[in-house]
Design a protein around this motif. Sequence first.
Motif, short mmCIF file in Angstrom:
data_model
loop_
_atom_site.label_atom_id
_atom_site.label_comp_id
_atom_site.label_asym_id
_atom_site.label_seq_id
_atom_site.Cartn_x
_atom_site.Cartn_y
_atom_site.Cartn_z
N ASP A 43 0.89 -1.25 0.06
CA ASP A 43 0.02 0.09 -0.07
C ASP A 43 0.71 1.25 -0.01
N LYS A 102 3.32 2.32 -1.83
CA LYS A 102 3.83 2.48 -3.14
C LYS A 102 2.49 3.73 -3.55
N ASN A 103 1.38 3.36 -3.32
CA ASN A 103 0.08 3.98 -3.54
C ASN A 103 -0.02 5.32 -2.91
N CYS A 104 0.43 5.40 -1.53
CA CYS A 104 0.57 6.43 -0.47
C CYS A 104 1.49 7.55 -1.20
#
Length: 134
Positions: free
Chosen positions: A71, A73-75
């Motif tokens: 997660d 990487k998406n933040c």
Amino acid sequence: MKDLIFDDFQNAVNDSLLRHKSILDIITKLEESNGRINRAIAKSVTNCGCIEISAKKQHMPSDKDDLDISDLKNCLKTHINGDLCDNCREIIEDEIGNNFFYLTSLCNVLNLNLYDILLKEYNKMNTLGKYSCR
């Protein structure tokens, strides 16, 4: 086959490097080429305007106990808005090419094989995967 391309490139760099044979020349030219990459990127923002940098604090989810590493990487954001125009892309590619030249020159003077270094790093990334946290 890929190792031949790297070896051919490394040999071509070795054959073409005439003036800057000293390790001191090579490391300072490498550092200069890093600066030229940074300058070309900055000019893409300030002179051309094809990209924009909008940097803010990276926000992490507040509940860190439930945060999975995938997660993350998406933040995290690149802070770049837009895309490089063809002119800026060409300039930056040229500067990165110069950087490769001096990096390869450094490998040559230290008797290091560029392909072996790349392969070692690739294997490390494949082994650690997203847990390498770079």
